[in-house]
Design a protein around this motif. Structure first.
Motif, short mmCIF file in Angstrom:
data_model
loop_
_atom_site.label_atom_id
_atom_site.label_comp_id
_atom_site.label_asym_id
_atom_site.label_seq_id
_atom_site.Cartn_x
_atom_site.Cartn_y
_atom_site.Cartn_z
N GLY A 34 59.65 -9.05 67.39
CA GLY A 34 58.61 -8.16 66.89
C GLY A 34 58.72 -7.89 65.41
N LEU A 35 57.65 -8.25 64.67
CA LEU A 35 57.59 -8.00 63.23
C LEU A 35 56.32 -7.22 62.90
CD1 LEU A 35 58.68 -11.50 61.84
CD2 LEU A 35 60.12 -9.50 62.29
N THR A 36 56.17 -6.84 61.63
CA THR A 36 55.00 -6.09 61.19
C THR A 36 53.73 -6.91 61.40
OG1 THR A 36 56.36 -5.06 59.48
CG2 THR A 36 53.97 -4.81 59.29
N PRO A 37 52.72 -6.36 62.07
CA PRO A 37 51.46 -7.09 62.26
C PRO A 37 50.67 -7.16 60.95
CG PRO A 37 51.69 -5.22 63.78
CD PRO A 37 52.72 -5.05 62.72
N SER A 38 49.68 -8.05 60.92
CA SER A 38 48.79 -8.13 59.76
C SER A 38 47.94 -6.87 59.66
CB SER A 38 47.89 -9.35 59.87
OG SER A 38 46.91 -9.16 60.88
#
Length: 230
Positions: A34-38
């Motif tokens: 899980g990473l920062t979404p656009s």
């Protein structure tokens, strides 16, 4: 009781809300944890659901010890989220010795005092869960919950630690303990019986064939809701 599920876009968020999720955690790059979404994805989700949306703020998956450059990115991502009308994030930062990075937390909270923060599973990498909980309890006005599997690979393995943390939550009145990691339809009844947590976090276990490439499994969602609400 609160059921939180992971979503990756607006359509998934709408489906999760329709199936009874109480809150969603919005992420990108789930294969990397899980990473920062656009920004476009964040805006889409905020516009499509009425339930709370916790947005992952994580610039990379290498580790949780962030450089000044990483933190500059984090500040800008939070600013963009707030500009879009959001104020809920999922975040965690550690020092090189894996203790809680209070400097980063204090900087974020000072700069963005309106934030509702979930401290994510970076918590499970600390050398002392007890010490880490006491540290995070100092920021309970903003850090509302801690996503954890009790320092182990899943909640069943970390049960003793989760029970200890749940007791600390009651004694100290700190952030809520939100079990997450390895939760599924087969284990939730036993886990809920032992913990009686007020909120639970689910990932692929609530998807068809337990895959993030598929939609939510409505029967599994219903079963889990019935367990934690009864």
């Amino acid at each position: 009781m609160t059921l939180e599920v992971i979503v990756q876009n607006g359509e998934e968020a709408k489906q999760a809300e329709k199936l009874g999720a109480d809150r969603v955690e919005l992420v990108s790059a789930i294969a990397e944890g899980g990473l920062t979404p656009s920004y476009g994805t964040i805006q889409q989700v905020l516009e499509h659901v009425t339930i709370p949306v916790q947005v992952m703020i994580r610039p990379h998956s290498f580790h949780f010890c962030y450089s000044k450059g990483d933190l500059d990115i984090i500040w800008k991502d939070i600013e963009a989220l707030i500009d879009m009308g959001g104020e809920r994030i999922v975040f965690g930062a550690l020092n090189r010795d894996s203790t809680i990075n209070e400097t980063a937390l204090e900087a974020i909270i000072t700069r963005f005092p309106q934030l509702d923060i979930t401290f994510h599973k970076a918590f499970d990498e600390v050398p002392s869960l007890k010490d880490a909980y006491q540290t995070l309890a100092k920021y309970k006005k903003n850090i509302k919950r801690i996503l954890t599997s009790g320092g182990k690979k899943d909640c069943m393995a970390g049960m003793k630690h989760l029970q200890m943390l749940a007791e600390m939550e009651k004694d100290i009145g700190g952030p809520r303990i939100m079990p997450g990691g390895g939760l599924d339809a087969a284990t939730i009844a036993d886990i809920h019986h032992k913990l009686a947590a007020e909120q639970y976090h689910f990932g692929k276990a609530v998807r068809v064939n337990e895959s993030f490439s598929n939609n939510f499994d409505s029967e599994t969602m219903l079963h889990i809701k019935n367990v934690i609400r009864n």
